[in-house]
Design an enzyme around this catalytic site. Structure first.
Site, PDB file in Angstrom:
ATOM      1  CE  LYS A 192      -1.675   3.023   3.021  1.00  5.66           C
ATOM      2  NZ  LYS A 192      -1.891   4.037   2.050  1.00  5.66           N
ATOM      3  CD  GLU A 268      13.494   0.942   9.343  1.00  2.00           C
ATOM      4  OE1 GLU A 268      13.926   1.793   9.959  1.00  2.00           O
ATOM      5  OE2 GLU A 268      14.045  -0.258   9.088  1.00  2.00           O
ATOM      6  CB  CYS A 302      12.663   9.391   8.929  1.00  5.34           C
ATOM      7  SG  CYS A 302      13.435   8.456   7.764  1.00  5.34           S
ATOM      8  CD  GLU A 401       9.568  12.885  12.172  1.00  2.67           C
ATOM      9  OE1 GLU A 401       8.537  12.207  12.528  1.00  2.67           O
ATOM     10  OE2 GLU A 401      10.633  12.213  11.798  1.00  2.67           O
TER      11      GLU A 401
END
Ligand code: NAP
Ligand code: MG
Length: 499
Positions: A192, A268, A302, A401
Protein backbone atom coordinates in the site's frame (compact mmCIF):
# COMPACT_ATOMS: atom_id res chain seq x y z
CA UNK A 1 21.40 8.18 -15.40
CA UNK A 2 22.20 10.57 -18.22
CA UNK A 3 19.55 13.24 -18.56
CA UNK A 4 19.69 16.73 -19.83
CA UNK A 5 17.68 18.49 -17.20
CA UNK A 6 16.44 21.40 -19.26
CA UNK A 7 13.13 22.91 -18.09
CA UNK A 8 11.70 22.57 -21.61
CA UNK A 9 12.65 18.88 -21.92
CA UNK A 10 11.08 18.25 -18.53
CA UNK A 11 7.81 19.96 -19.44
CA UNK A 12 7.63 17.95 -22.68
CA UNK A 13 8.24 14.72 -20.76
CA UNK A 14 5.56 15.63 -18.20
CA UNK A 15 3.05 16.29 -20.96
CA UNK A 16 3.70 12.79 -22.33
CA UNK A 17 3.25 10.99 -19.00
CA UNK A 18 0.58 8.31 -18.85
CA UNK A 19 -0.57 7.58 -15.34
CA UNK A 20 -1.30 4.12 -13.98
CA UNK A 21 -4.23 4.77 -11.72
CA UNK A 22 -5.78 1.41 -10.87
CA UNK A 23 -4.86 -1.25 -8.35
CA UNK A 24 -2.34 -3.81 -9.60
CA UNK A 25 -3.49 -7.29 -8.55
CA UNK A 26 -2.63 -10.69 -10.03
CA UNK A 27 -0.52 -9.17 -12.77
CA UNK A 28 -3.03 -6.65 -14.08
CA UNK A 29 -4.53 -3.28 -13.42
CA UNK A 30 -8.07 -3.34 -12.07
CA UNK A 31 -10.67 -0.99 -10.62
CA UNK A 32 -11.24 -1.00 -6.89
CA UNK A 33 -14.16 -3.19 -5.81
CA UNK A 34 -16.23 -0.15 -4.88
CA UNK A 35 -15.33 1.75 -8.05
CA UNK A 36 -14.42 4.75 -5.88
CA UNK A 37 -11.42 6.93 -6.57
CA UNK A 38 -9.43 9.67 -4.86
CA UNK A 39 -7.56 12.60 -6.34
CA UNK A 40 -3.79 12.75 -6.40
CA UNK A 41 -2.87 16.38 -5.94
CA UNK A 42 0.27 18.18 -7.09
CA UNK A 43 1.67 19.89 -3.95
CA UNK A 44 3.38 22.55 -6.08
CA UNK A 45 0.12 24.04 -7.38
CA UNK A 46 -2.76 22.35 -5.58
CA UNK A 47 -4.11 20.97 -8.86
CA UNK A 48 -5.34 17.46 -9.47
CA UNK A 49 -2.90 15.20 -11.30
CA UNK A 50 -5.30 12.30 -11.77
CA UNK A 51 -7.82 10.08 -9.97
CA UNK A 52 -6.67 6.85 -8.41
CA UNK A 53 -8.66 3.73 -7.47
CA UNK A 54 -9.51 3.78 -3.78
CA UNK A 55 -9.16 0.20 -2.66
CA UNK A 56 -11.01 -1.11 0.34
CA UNK A 57 -10.96 -4.21 2.53
CA UNK A 58 -12.41 -6.41 -0.26
CA UNK A 59 -9.51 -5.49 -2.53
CA UNK A 60 -7.02 -6.32 0.20
CA UNK A 61 -8.79 -9.65 0.61
CA UNK A 62 -8.35 -10.41 -3.07
CA UNK A 63 -4.75 -9.23 -3.22
CA UNK A 64 -3.78 -11.28 -0.16
CA UNK A 65 -5.45 -14.40 -1.61
CA UNK A 66 -3.55 -13.92 -4.86
CA UNK A 67 -0.25 -13.32 -3.04
CA UNK A 68 -0.86 -16.34 -0.82
CA UNK A 69 -1.48 -18.60 -3.79
CA UNK A 70 1.62 -17.28 -5.55
CA UNK A 71 3.68 -17.95 -2.47
CA UNK A 72 2.30 -21.38 -1.69
CA UNK A 73 2.64 -22.79 -5.19
CA UNK A 74 6.32 -21.82 -5.22
CA UNK A 75 6.29 -19.93 -8.55
CA UNK A 76 8.68 -17.42 -7.00
CA UNK A 77 9.36 -18.63 -3.47
CA UNK A 78 10.89 -21.90 -4.66
CA UNK A 79 12.38 -20.67 -7.93
CA UNK A 80 16.09 -21.49 -8.33
CA UNK A 81 18.01 -18.54 -6.84
CA UNK A 82 19.95 -17.81 -10.04
CA UNK A 83 16.66 -17.70 -12.00
CA UNK A 84 15.16 -15.36 -9.44
CA UNK A 85 18.22 -13.17 -9.83
CA UNK A 86 17.82 -13.12 -13.62
CA UNK A 87 14.24 -11.83 -13.28
CA UNK A 88 15.27 -9.21 -10.72
CA UNK A 89 18.09 -8.00 -12.99
CA UNK A 90 15.60 -7.66 -15.87
CA UNK A 91 13.41 -5.65 -13.51
CA UNK A 92 16.41 -3.40 -12.85
CA UNK A 93 16.88 -2.97 -16.61
CA UNK A 94 13.24 -1.99 -17.04
CA UNK A 95 13.63 0.57 -14.28
CA UNK A 96 16.79 1.99 -15.82
CA UNK A 97 15.02 2.33 -19.15
CA UNK A 98 12.16 4.20 -17.48
CA UNK A 99 14.07 6.06 -14.80
CA UNK A 100 13.17 9.56 -15.96
CA UNK A 101 9.47 8.67 -15.94
CA UNK A 102 9.66 7.41 -12.34
CA UNK A 103 11.63 10.52 -11.34
CA UNK A 104 8.94 12.75 -12.86
CA UNK A 105 6.13 10.82 -11.17
CA UNK A 106 7.72 11.24 -7.73
CA UNK A 107 8.50 14.89 -8.37
CA UNK A 108 4.92 15.66 -9.48
CA UNK A 109 3.22 13.61 -6.80
CA UNK A 110 5.39 14.46 -3.78
CA UNK A 111 6.68 17.93 -4.75
CA UNK A 112 10.25 16.63 -4.57
CA UNK A 113 12.81 18.63 -6.58
CA UNK A 114 13.42 16.86 -9.89
CA UNK A 115 17.13 17.46 -9.25
CA UNK A 116 16.92 15.17 -6.20
CA UNK A 117 14.73 12.57 -7.90
CA UNK A 118 17.10 12.28 -10.83
CA UNK A 119 20.34 12.41 -8.86
CA UNK A 120 19.43 10.65 -5.61
CA UNK A 121 16.05 8.92 -5.31
CA UNK A 122 15.85 7.01 -8.56
CA UNK A 123 19.53 6.02 -8.82
CA UNK A 124 19.25 4.74 -5.22
CA UNK A 125 16.02 2.90 -6.08
CA UNK A 126 17.69 1.14 -9.00
CA UNK A 127 20.91 0.43 -7.11
CA UNK A 128 18.95 -1.01 -4.19
CA UNK A 129 17.09 -3.50 -6.38
CA UNK A 130 20.31 -4.36 -8.19
CA UNK A 131 22.19 -4.92 -4.92
CA UNK A 132 19.54 -7.25 -3.52
CA UNK A 133 19.24 -9.08 -6.86
CA UNK A 134 22.97 -9.75 -6.88
CA UNK A 135 22.83 -11.09 -3.33
CA UNK A 136 20.32 -13.82 -4.20
CA UNK A 137 22.77 -16.50 -5.40
CA UNK A 138 25.62 -15.60 -3.07
CA UNK A 139 24.15 -16.61 0.26
CA UNK A 140 25.16 -19.92 1.84
CA UNK A 141 23.31 -21.71 4.59
CA UNK A 142 24.79 -23.42 7.63
CA UNK A 143 25.31 -26.85 9.11
CA UNK A 144 25.36 -27.07 12.92
CA UNK A 145 28.28 -28.71 14.78
CA UNK A 146 26.03 -31.37 16.32
CA UNK A 147 28.26 -34.47 16.07
CA UNK A 148 28.60 -37.50 13.77
CA UNK A 149 25.18 -39.09 14.34
CA UNK A 150 23.06 -36.25 13.02
CA UNK A 151 23.06 -33.59 10.38
CA UNK A 152 21.41 -30.32 11.32
CA UNK A 153 20.94 -27.79 8.56
CA UNK A 154 20.08 -24.24 9.51
CA UNK A 155 18.30 -22.72 6.55
CA UNK A 156 16.52 -19.51 5.78
CA UNK A 157 13.19 -19.55 4.00
CA UNK A 158 11.06 -16.69 2.72
CA UNK A 159 8.54 -15.68 5.36
CA UNK A 160 5.48 -15.75 3.10
CA UNK A 161 3.06 -12.95 2.27
CA UNK A 162 4.44 -9.57 3.27
CA UNK A 163 2.21 -6.51 3.65
CA UNK A 164 4.04 -3.23 3.01
CA UNK A 165 2.89 0.26 3.93
CA UNK A 166 4.85 3.19 2.57
CA UNK A 167 5.22 6.90 3.36
CA UNK A 168 5.05 9.74 0.84
CA UNK A 169 8.44 11.37 1.33
CA UNK A 170 10.61 8.99 -0.75
CA UNK A 171 7.98 7.01 -2.68
CA UNK A 172 10.05 4.95 -5.13
CA UNK A 173 13.06 4.69 -2.87
CA UNK A 174 11.15 3.39 0.16
CA UNK A 175 9.39 0.91 -2.10
CA UNK A 176 12.77 -0.38 -3.32
CA UNK A 177 14.20 -0.58 0.21
CA UNK A 178 11.34 -2.95 1.04
CA UNK A 179 10.55 -4.90 -2.11
CA UNK A 180 14.26 -5.34 -2.98
CA UNK A 181 15.13 -7.64 -0.06
CA UNK A 182 11.64 -9.13 0.23
CA UNK A 183 11.50 -10.22 -3.42
CA UNK A 184 15.11 -11.36 -3.35
CA UNK A 185 14.27 -13.63 -0.41
CA UNK A 186 11.31 -15.13 -2.35
CA UNK A 187 8.30 -13.53 -0.67
CA UNK A 188 5.00 -12.40 -2.17
CA UNK A 189 3.88 -8.85 -1.51
CA UNK A 190 0.78 -6.72 -1.05
CA UNK A 191 1.93 -3.11 -0.99
CA UNK A 192 0.00 0.00 0.00
CA UNK A 193 1.69 3.21 -1.13
CA UNK A 194 0.92 6.47 0.65
CA UNK A 195 -2.27 8.01 -0.68
CA UNK A 196 -0.49 11.17 -1.75
CA UNK A 197 2.10 9.27 -3.79
CA UNK A 198 0.80 6.11 -5.44
CA UNK A 199 1.82 6.75 -9.05
CA UNK A 200 5.40 5.50 -9.00
CA UNK A 201 4.48 2.35 -7.05
CA UNK A 202 1.88 1.37 -9.64
CA UNK A 203 4.29 1.94 -12.53
CA UNK A 204 7.13 0.08 -10.77
CA UNK A 205 4.87 -2.94 -10.20
CA UNK A 206 4.02 -2.93 -13.90
CA UNK A 207 7.72 -2.81 -14.83
CA UNK A 208 8.38 -5.78 -12.53
CA UNK A 209 5.67 -7.75 -14.32
CA UNK A 210 7.13 -6.78 -17.72
CA UNK A 211 10.47 -8.12 -16.49
CA UNK A 212 8.93 -11.52 -15.84
CA UNK A 213 8.11 -11.40 -12.16
CA UNK A 214 5.42 -14.09 -11.89
CA UNK A 215 1.87 -12.80 -11.56
CA UNK A 216 0.55 -12.38 -8.05
CA UNK A 217 3.97 -11.90 -6.48
CA UNK A 218 3.84 -8.09 -6.31
CA UNK A 219 0.42 -6.50 -5.83
CA UNK A 220 -0.26 -2.81 -5.21
CA UNK A 221 -3.43 -1.57 -3.50
CA UNK A 222 -3.73 2.22 -3.37
CA UNK A 223 -6.14 3.73 -0.87
CA UNK A 224 -6.55 5.10 2.63
CA UNK A 225 -4.29 3.74 5.35
CA UNK A 226 -7.05 3.92 7.92
CA UNK A 227 -9.04 1.39 5.82
CA UNK A 228 -6.37 -0.74 4.17
CA UNK A 229 -3.93 -0.74 7.09
CA UNK A 230 -6.12 -2.68 9.51
CA UNK A 231 -7.39 -4.99 6.73
CA UNK A 232 -3.83 -5.92 5.78
CA UNK A 233 -2.28 -6.01 9.21
CA UNK A 234 -5.04 -7.98 10.89
CA UNK A 235 -5.16 -10.49 8.05
CA UNK A 236 -4.50 -14.07 9.15
CA UNK A 237 -2.83 -14.95 5.82
CA UNK A 238 -0.31 -12.13 6.00
CA UNK A 239 2.91 -13.31 7.64
CA UNK A 240 4.70 -10.00 8.04
CA UNK A 241 4.18 -6.27 7.76
CA UNK A 242 6.96 -3.86 6.84
CA UNK A 243 6.21 -0.21 7.50
CA UNK A 244 7.84 3.18 7.13
CA UNK A 245 5.94 6.09 8.57
CA UNK A 246 4.96 7.77 11.79
CA UNK A 247 5.48 6.35 15.25
CA UNK A 248 1.78 6.57 16.06
CA UNK A 249 0.72 4.39 13.10
CA UNK A 250 3.59 2.05 13.95
CA UNK A 251 2.04 1.51 17.39
CA UNK A 252 -1.29 0.61 15.72
CA UNK A 253 0.42 -2.00 13.57
CA UNK A 254 1.89 -3.74 16.61
CA UNK A 255 -1.59 -3.85 18.08
CA UNK A 256 -3.11 -5.30 14.88
CA UNK A 257 -0.44 -7.99 14.91
CA UNK A 258 -0.95 -8.88 18.56
CA UNK A 259 -4.71 -9.05 18.04
CA UNK A 260 -4.43 -11.33 14.98
CA UNK A 261 -1.75 -13.89 14.09
CA UNK A 262 1.35 -12.34 15.72
CA UNK A 263 2.72 -11.56 12.28
CA UNK A 264 6.21 -10.14 12.25
CA UNK A 265 6.19 -6.34 12.26
CA UNK A 266 9.11 -4.25 11.08
CA UNK A 267 8.82 -0.53 11.78
CA UNK A 268 10.93 2.34 10.45
CA UNK A 269 9.62 5.45 12.19
CA UNK A 270 10.37 9.07 12.92
CA UNK A 271 13.38 10.93 14.24
CA UNK A 272 14.52 14.10 16.00
CA UNK A 273 18.06 13.74 14.91
CA UNK A 274 21.02 15.56 16.45
CA UNK A 275 23.92 17.07 14.59
CA UNK A 276 26.64 17.48 17.21
CA UNK A 277 29.37 20.03 16.47
CA UNK A 278 32.32 20.06 18.88
CA UNK A 279 34.52 23.12 19.39
CA UNK A 280 37.35 21.73 17.25
CA UNK A 281 35.22 20.99 14.16
CA UNK A 282 36.10 22.38 10.73
CA UNK A 283 33.17 24.77 10.38
CA UNK A 284 33.56 25.22 6.60
CA UNK A 285 33.12 21.48 6.28
CA UNK A 286 30.25 21.33 8.77
CA UNK A 287 28.07 24.07 7.25
CA UNK A 288 27.09 22.40 3.94
CA UNK A 289 26.46 19.09 5.69
CA UNK A 290 24.40 20.78 8.40
CA UNK A 291 22.21 22.50 5.80
CA UNK A 292 21.82 19.35 3.71
CA UNK A 293 20.97 17.34 6.80
CA UNK A 294 18.33 19.80 7.98
CA UNK A 295 16.77 20.85 4.69
CA UNK A 296 17.23 18.11 2.10
CA UNK A 297 13.78 16.99 0.92
CA UNK A 298 12.30 20.08 2.65
CA UNK A 299 13.12 18.48 6.00
CA UNK A 300 10.45 15.86 5.19
CA UNK A 301 12.98 13.24 6.01
CA UNK A 302 12.99 10.89 8.98
CA UNK A 303 16.77 11.27 9.30
CA UNK A 304 16.72 15.06 8.99
CA UNK A 305 19.24 16.62 11.43
CA UNK A 306 16.74 19.04 12.90
CA UNK A 307 18.75 19.75 16.09
CA UNK A 308 22.13 21.47 15.57
CA UNK A 309 23.84 20.99 18.93
CA UNK A 310 26.90 23.18 18.85
CA UNK A 311 29.59 24.26 21.28
CA UNK A 312 28.90 27.84 22.32
CA UNK A 313 32.45 28.98 21.46
CA UNK A 314 31.89 28.28 17.74
CA UNK A 315 28.13 28.68 17.56
CA UNK A 316 27.96 32.19 16.09
CA UNK A 317 30.64 31.47 13.50
CA UNK A 318 28.85 28.29 12.44
CA UNK A 319 25.42 29.90 12.35
CA UNK A 320 26.74 32.60 10.03
CA UNK A 321 28.04 29.98 7.59
CA UNK A 322 24.86 27.91 7.86
CA UNK A 323 22.70 30.92 7.04
CA UNK A 324 24.87 31.77 4.06
CA UNK A 325 24.62 28.20 2.75
CA UNK A 326 20.88 28.01 3.38
CA UNK A 327 20.29 31.15 1.36
CA UNK A 328 21.89 29.44 -1.63
CA UNK A 329 19.12 26.80 -1.77
CA UNK A 330 16.48 28.04 -4.26
CA UNK A 331 12.84 27.48 -3.29
CA UNK A 332 10.34 26.98 -6.09
CA UNK A 333 8.86 24.75 -8.79
CA UNK A 334 10.12 21.20 -8.19
CA UNK A 335 10.25 20.62 -11.94
CA UNK A 336 12.81 23.42 -12.34
CA UNK A 337 16.19 21.65 -12.24
CA UNK A 338 17.68 24.54 -10.23
CA UNK A 339 15.18 24.11 -7.37
CA UNK A 340 16.51 22.55 -4.18
CA UNK A 341 13.40 23.20 -2.04
CA UNK A 342 9.93 22.25 -3.25
CA UNK A 343 6.54 22.47 -1.54
CA UNK A 344 5.46 20.48 1.51
CA UNK A 345 3.29 17.47 0.80
CA UNK A 346 -0.14 18.99 1.51
CA UNK A 347 -1.82 22.08 2.98
CA UNK A 348 -2.58 20.43 6.33
CA UNK A 349 1.05 19.44 6.74
CA UNK A 350 2.13 22.99 5.87
CA UNK A 351 -0.21 24.28 8.60
CA UNK A 352 1.35 21.84 11.08
CA UNK A 353 4.85 23.06 10.21
CA UNK A 354 3.75 26.71 10.53
CA UNK A 355 2.20 25.93 13.92
CA UNK A 356 5.56 24.54 15.09
CA UNK A 357 7.18 27.79 13.98
CA UNK A 358 4.63 29.64 16.12
CA UNK A 359 5.43 27.34 19.05
CA UNK A 360 9.12 28.18 18.63
CA UNK A 361 8.33 31.90 18.94
CA UNK A 362 6.08 31.29 21.94
CA UNK A 363 8.69 29.22 23.78
CA UNK A 364 11.25 32.02 23.37
CA UNK A 365 13.50 30.64 20.64
CA UNK A 366 15.12 33.30 18.42
CA UNK A 367 14.03 33.19 14.77
CA UNK A 368 17.07 34.02 12.63
CA UNK A 369 15.93 32.91 9.17
CA UNK A 370 12.67 32.29 7.31
CA UNK A 371 9.57 31.43 9.27
CA UNK A 372 6.83 32.03 6.70
CA UNK A 373 4.81 30.54 3.94
CA UNK A 374 6.08 31.72 0.55
CA UNK A 375 4.92 31.68 -3.09
CA UNK A 376 1.23 31.45 -2.10
CA UNK A 377 0.11 32.55 -5.58
CA UNK A 378 1.41 29.28 -7.01
CA UNK A 379 -1.21 27.42 -4.98
CA UNK A 380 1.67 25.31 -3.61
CA UNK A 381 2.53 24.52 0.02
CA UNK A 382 5.85 26.35 0.18
CA UNK A 383 7.50 27.24 3.49
CA UNK A 384 10.81 29.12 3.82
CA UNK A 385 13.85 27.32 5.16
CA UNK A 386 13.66 28.33 8.80
CA UNK A 387 16.30 28.52 11.55
CA UNK A 388 15.79 29.18 15.25
CA UNK A 389 18.76 30.02 17.47
CA UNK A 390 19.02 29.81 21.27
CA UNK A 391 16.76 26.80 21.38
CA UNK A 392 16.56 24.78 24.58
CA UNK A 393 16.26 21.07 24.11
CA UNK A 394 13.15 20.99 26.28
CA UNK A 395 11.23 23.23 23.84
CA UNK A 396 8.55 21.65 21.64
CA UNK A 397 10.48 22.42 18.44
CA UNK A 398 13.46 20.46 19.81
CA UNK A 399 11.44 17.50 21.06
CA UNK A 400 8.79 16.85 18.43
CA UNK A 401 9.38 15.72 14.88
CA UNK A 402 8.33 18.65 12.67
CA UNK A 403 8.99 16.88 9.36
CA UNK A 404 9.54 20.21 7.68
CA UNK A 405 12.25 22.80 7.01
CA UNK A 406 12.83 23.99 10.59
CA UNK A 407 16.29 23.80 12.16
CA UNK A 408 16.87 24.37 15.89
CA UNK A 409 20.30 25.57 16.98
CA UNK A 410 21.00 24.43 20.54
CA UNK A 411 24.13 25.88 22.17
CA UNK A 412 26.00 23.74 24.73
CA UNK A 413 29.05 24.30 26.93
CA UNK A 414 30.87 20.98 26.93
CA UNK A 415 31.26 17.72 25.03
CA UNK A 416 29.45 15.87 27.81
CA UNK A 417 26.50 18.25 27.61
CA UNK A 418 26.45 17.88 23.81
CA UNK A 419 26.16 14.09 24.01
CA UNK A 420 23.59 14.24 26.81
CA UNK A 421 21.43 16.67 24.78
CA UNK A 422 21.84 14.53 21.65
CA UNK A 423 20.45 11.55 23.57
CA UNK A 424 17.71 13.53 25.33
CA UNK A 425 14.97 12.47 22.90
CA UNK A 426 12.52 9.62 22.56
CA UNK A 427 13.90 8.96 19.09
CA UNK A 428 17.15 7.37 17.92
CA UNK A 429 17.28 7.14 14.16
CA UNK A 430 20.28 9.07 12.86
CA UNK A 431 22.92 11.47 14.17
CA UNK A 432 25.98 13.31 12.90
CA UNK A 433 29.08 14.18 14.84
CA UNK A 434 31.66 16.75 13.77
CA UNK A 435 35.13 16.82 15.31
CA UNK A 436 38.77 16.64 14.18
CA UNK A 437 39.69 14.54 17.21
CA UNK A 438 39.80 10.86 16.29
CA UNK A 439 39.46 9.63 19.86
CA UNK A 440 36.39 11.78 20.49
CA UNK A 441 34.92 10.69 17.15
CA UNK A 442 35.16 7.02 18.15
CA UNK A 443 34.03 7.44 21.74
CA UNK A 444 31.09 9.76 21.05
CA UNK A 445 29.91 7.85 17.97
CA UNK A 446 29.43 4.89 20.30
CA UNK A 447 27.85 7.04 23.03
CA UNK A 448 25.10 8.45 20.78
CA UNK A 449 22.03 6.21 20.84
CA UNK A 450 21.01 6.11 17.18
CA UNK A 451 20.89 3.54 14.39
CA UNK A 452 23.28 5.53 12.18
CA UNK A 453 25.95 7.95 13.38
CA UNK A 454 27.81 9.71 10.58
CA UNK A 455 31.10 11.41 11.46
CA UNK A 456 32.17 14.63 9.73
CA UNK A 457 29.36 14.35 7.23
CA UNK A 458 25.61 13.82 6.96
CA UNK A 459 25.03 10.33 5.67
CA UNK A 460 22.65 7.40 5.96
CA UNK A 461 25.42 5.07 4.78
CA UNK A 462 24.96 3.18 1.52
CA UNK A 463 23.31 -0.05 0.38
CA UNK A 464 25.88 -2.13 2.25
CA UNK A 465 24.90 -0.70 5.65
CA UNK A 466 21.71 -1.26 7.64
CA UNK A 467 19.35 1.66 8.31
CA UNK A 468 16.87 1.78 11.16
CA UNK A 469 16.26 3.26 14.55
CA UNK A 470 16.82 2.86 18.26
CA UNK A 471 14.10 3.76 20.79
CA UNK A 472 10.84 5.06 19.27
CA UNK A 473 12.42 5.42 15.83
CA UNK A 474 11.88 1.80 14.98
CA UNK A 475 10.94 -1.67 15.94
CA UNK A 476 13.09 -4.64 15.09
CA UNK A 477 13.68 -3.58 11.52
CA UNK A 478 16.55 -2.48 9.36
CA UNK A 479 16.32 -1.45 5.72
CA UNK A 480 19.20 -2.05 3.25
CA UNK A 481 22.10 -4.52 3.39
CA UNK A 482 22.02 -8.25 4.04
CA UNK A 483 20.38 -7.52 7.41
CA UNK A 484 17.30 -6.36 5.51
CA UNK A 485 17.34 -9.54 3.45
CA UNK A 486 17.48 -11.70 6.58
CA UNK A 487 14.51 -10.02 8.18
CA UNK A 488 12.29 -11.15 5.29
CA UNK A 489 13.15 -14.79 6.08
CA UNK A 490 12.34 -17.38 8.70
CA UNK A 491 15.06 -19.48 10.26
CA UNK A 492 14.49 -23.23 10.07
CA UNK A 493 16.36 -26.18 11.54
CA UNK A 494 16.26 -29.47 9.62
CA UNK A 495 17.52 -32.19 11.97
CA UNK A 496 18.37 -35.57 10.45
CA UNK A 497 19.28 -38.63 12.43
CA UNK A 498 21.80 -40.83 10.63
CA UNK A 499 21.35 -44.59 10.67
P1 NAP B 1 2.00 8.05 8.35
O1 NAP B 1 0.88 8.96 8.55
O2 NAP B 1 2.36 7.13 9.43
O3 NAP B 1 1.67 7.25 7.02
C1 NAP B 1 2.48 6.21 6.56
C2 NAP B 1 1.62 5.17 5.88
O4 NAP B 1 0.78 4.55 6.84
C3 NAP B 1 0.71 5.75 4.81
O5 NAP B 1 0.68 4.85 3.73
C4 NAP B 1 -0.62 5.82 5.53
O6 NAP B 1 -1.75 5.78 4.69
C5 NAP B 1 -0.56 4.57 6.37
N1 NAP B 1 -1.52 4.53 7.48
C6 NAP B 1 -2.22 5.53 8.05
N2 NAP B 1 -3.02 5.06 9.03
C7 NAP B 1 -2.81 3.73 9.09
C8 NAP B 1 -3.32 2.69 9.91
N3 NAP B 1 -4.20 2.91 10.87
N4 NAP B 1 -2.87 1.44 9.69
C9 NAP B 1 -1.97 1.18 8.73
N5 NAP B 1 -1.48 2.12 7.91
C10 NAP B 1 -1.87 3.39 8.10
O7 NAP B 1 3.35 8.81 7.99
P2 NAP B 1 3.64 9.74 6.74
O8 NAP B 1 2.90 10.97 6.98
O9 NAP B 1 3.42 9.02 5.46
O10 NAP B 1 5.22 9.91 6.81
C11 NAP B 1 5.82 10.70 7.74
C12 NAP B 1 6.41 9.88 8.85
O11 NAP B 1 7.18 8.78 8.36
C13 NAP B 1 7.35 10.65 9.71
O12 NAP B 1 7.07 10.48 11.07
C14 NAP B 1 8.74 10.09 9.36
O13 NAP B 1 9.69 10.24 10.32
C15 NAP B 1 8.45 8.70 9.02
N6 NAP B 1 9.46 8.17 8.10
C16 NAP B 1 10.34 7.26 8.58
C17 NAP B 1 11.32 6.74 7.74
C18 NAP B 1 12.31 5.72 8.25
O14 NAP B 1 12.99 5.09 7.45
N7 NAP B 1 12.43 5.49 9.53
C19 NAP B 1 11.38 7.13 6.40
C20 NAP B 1 10.45 8.06 5.95
C21 NAP B 1 9.49 8.57 6.82
P3 NAP B 1 -2.37 7.11 4.00
O15 NAP B 1 -1.90 7.01 2.61
O16 NAP B 1 -3.85 7.02 4.09
O17 NAP B 1 -1.83 8.27 4.73
MG1 MG C 1 0.05 13.69 -4.83
Amino acid sequence: MKFTLQPKTIQTAVAKLKFRTQAFIDGEFCRSSSGKTYASINPANGKKITDISACEAADVERAVAVARKAFDDGRWSRMKPSDRKTVMLKFVERLEANAMEIALLDSLDAGKPIYDCVNIDIPDTIHCLHWHAELIDKLYERVAPCGPDSVAMIVREPIGVVGMILPWNFPAQMMAWKIGPALAAGNSIVLKPAKQTSLSALRIAELAAEAGLPVGVLNVVPGAGSVLGPALCRHMSVDMVAFTGSTSVGRDLLRYSSESNLKRVILELGGKNPQVVLADADLDLVAPHAVNSAFWNMGENCSSGSRLIVHRSVKDALVEKVIEQTKSWPVGDPLDPKTRVGPLIEPSHMETVLSYIKAGHKDGAKLILGGHRVLPKTGGNFVELTIFDEVKNSMTIAQEEIFGPVLSVIPVDSDEEAIAVANDTNYGLAASLHTRDLTKAHRYARAIRAGVVSVNCFSEGDLTTPFGGFKESGFFGRDKSSYAHEQYTELKTVWMQLG
